[in-house]
Scaffold this motif. Structure first.
Motif, PDB file in Angstrom:
ATOM      1  N   VAL A  17       0.842  -1.212   0.000  1.00  0.00           N
ATOM      2  CA  VAL A  17       0.000   0.000   0.000  1.00  0.00           C
ATOM      3  C   VAL A  17       0.875   1.259   0.000  1.00  0.00           C
ATOM      4  O   VAL A  17       0.645   2.182  -0.794  1.00  0.00           O
ATOM      5  CB  VAL A  17      -0.954  -0.008   1.217  1.00  0.00           C
ATOM      6  N   SER A  18       1.926   1.279   0.839  1.00  0.00           N
ATOM      7  CA  SER A  18       2.735   2.506   0.891  1.00  0.00           C
ATOM      8  C   SER A  18       3.455   2.722  -0.435  1.00  0.00           C
ATOM      9  O   SER A  18       3.672   3.863  -0.846  1.00  0.00           O
ATOM     10  CB  SER A  18       3.697   2.507   2.079  1.00  0.00           C
ATOM     11  N   GLY A  19       3.801   1.625  -1.129  1.00  0.00           N
ATOM     12  CA  GLY A  19       4.419   1.747  -2.459  1.00  0.00           C
ATOM     13  C   GLY A  19       3.482   2.447  -3.440  1.00  0.00           C
ATOM     14  O   GLY A  19       3.932   3.261  -4.265  1.00  0.00           O
ATOM     15  N   ASP A 178      -9.216  -3.847   2.354  1.00  0.00           N
ATOM     16  CA  ASP A 178      -9.402  -5.293   2.328  1.00  0.00           C
ATOM     17  C   ASP A 178      -8.408  -5.902   1.334  1.00  0.00           C
ATOM     18  O   ASP A 178      -8.528  -5.709   0.128  1.00  0.00           O
ATOM     19  CB  ASP A 178     -10.871  -5.535   1.899  1.00  0.00           C
ATOM     20  N   ASN A 179      -7.427  -6.649   1.873  1.00  0.00           N
ATOM     21  CA  ASN A 179      -6.413  -7.252   0.991  1.00  0.00           C
ATOM     22  C   ASN A 179      -6.596  -8.769   0.912  1.00  0.00           C
ATOM     23  O   ASN A 179      -5.629  -9.522   0.875  1.00  0.00           O
ATOM     24  CB  ASN A 179      -4.996  -6.878   1.466  1.00  0.00           C
ATOM     25  N   GLN A 189      -8.607   0.013  -4.487  1.00  0.00           N
ATOM     26  CA  GLN A 189      -9.075   0.637  -3.240  1.00  0.00           C
ATOM     27  C   GLN A 189      -8.172   1.801  -2.833  1.00  0.00           C
ATOM     28  O   GLN A 189      -8.639   2.845  -2.384  1.00  0.00           O
ATOM     29  CB  GLN A 189      -9.076  -0.385  -2.099  1.00  0.00           C
ATOM     30  N   VAL A 190      -6.843   1.598  -3.006  1.00  0.00           N
ATOM     31  CA  VAL A 190      -5.908   2.647  -2.579  1.00  0.00           C
ATOM     32  C   VAL A 190      -6.076   3.889  -3.464  1.00  0.00           C
ATOM     33  O   VAL A 190      -6.091   5.016  -2.959  1.00  0.00           O
ATOM     34  CB  VAL A 190      -4.438   2.138  -2.608  1.00  0.00           C
ATOM     35  N   LEU A 191      -6.238   3.681  -4.764  1.00  0.00           N
ATOM     36  CA  LEU A 191      -6.403   4.834  -5.663  1.00  0.00           C
ATOM     37  C   LEU A 191      -7.679   5.613  -5.328  1.00  0.00           C
ATOM     38  O   LEU A 191      -7.684   6.848  -5.344  1.00  0.00           O
ATOM     39  CB  LEU A 191      -6.401   4.371  -7.133  1.00  0.00           C
TER      40      LEU A 191
END
Ligand SMILES: Nc1ncnc2c1ncn2[C@@H]1O[C@H](COP(=O)(O)OP(=O)(O)OP(=O)(O)O)[C@@H](O)[C@H]1O
Length: 226
Positions: A17-19, A178-179, A189-191
């Motif tokens: 996610v942080s990437g 949710d991964n 989801q992250v975007l």
């Protein structure tokens, strides 16, 4: 500046996610990376740990690099030694995290992510208005941890057992990722989250800019009148 805490369980996908945040131009303060930096040879914490535990925990043939595995074994079953190590490292990590946050603030970042596995354990969630928990099922966590670190099932289960339960972290977080699906599903989801975070901050940035312009005009007018 909005600081968003990022946490989750071991190998549930925090770095993944942080990437994505970094790739999208959102700065990430990485507590694990900082924890490795502050014990580099010559750093104040390196000197303090050496004085506290002795030179045998450092590889002097290799520039004095701290033997993390040996130190890890030393503190694993000794709460007092763990407390002494944490008393050296935690303030140094906090100081560098604050410094990085300050630098992002003065360079104009509107959103910064604080990636720390101990977000909830340390209580940062009490000072941050937004906290993310990235989670997956325990069997996926075990499988991903074993595959990534070539770890035995026993070791992986013992590491997983030593952390705060993911259910507790999910309860305390304000945003859940949710991964349990594919990496592509996680990225979607992250975007979406990034665009929500950015849009929620755009009005604030506009208000702050307008306020600065108005204060500037009023000051100029007063200066001319007086
Ligand atoms: N949706 C997914 N499907 C399959 N594998 C995944 C998925 N998400 C992450 N992984 C893989 O799982 C492993 C753990 O992910 P990652 O390193 O991002 O977790 P982490 O929470 O940062 O780990 P740690 O707690 O050790 O810092 C990595 O090998 C990553 O490539």
């Amino acid at each position: 500046m909005l600081i968003v805490g990022l946490s989750g369980g071991i190998a549930t996908g925090k770095s993944t996610v942080s990437g994505i945040f970094e790739r999208e131009g959102i700065p990430v303060i990485d507590a694990d990376r900082i924890a490795r930096e502050i014990v580099q040879p010559g750093e104040p914490a390196w000197h303090a740990i050496r004085d506290e535990f002795g030179a045998e925990y450092f590889d002097d043939a290799n520039g004095g690099v701290m033997n993390r595995e040996k130190v890890g074994k030393l503190i694993f079953n000794d709460a007092e030694k763990r407390r002494r190590l944490n008393a050296i490292t935690h303030p140094a990590v906090r100081k560098r995290m604050l410094y990085q946050a300050f630098m992002h603030f003065i360079t104009g970042a509107s959103v910064v992510v604080l990636d720390t596995p101990l977000l909830f354990e340390v209580g940062y969630d009490r000072i941050l208005s937004r906290t993310i928990c990235v989670w997956c099922n325990p069997d996926q966590e075990l499988e991903r941890l074993m595959a990534r670190d070539s770890m035995s099932e026993v070791d992986a289960k013992s590491r997983m057992g030593a952390q705060m339960s993911i259910e507790e972290k999910k309860k305390r977080a304000t945003i859940l990722l949710d991964n349990t699906g594919t990496k592509e599903e996680l990225e979607t989801q992250v975007l979406a989250l990034i665009s929500t975070l950015r849009s929620s901050w755009t009005p604030t940035v506009i208000r702050a800019t307008l306020a600065t312009v108005i204060v500037g005009i009023v000051s100029l007018a007063l200066w001319k009148i007086l």
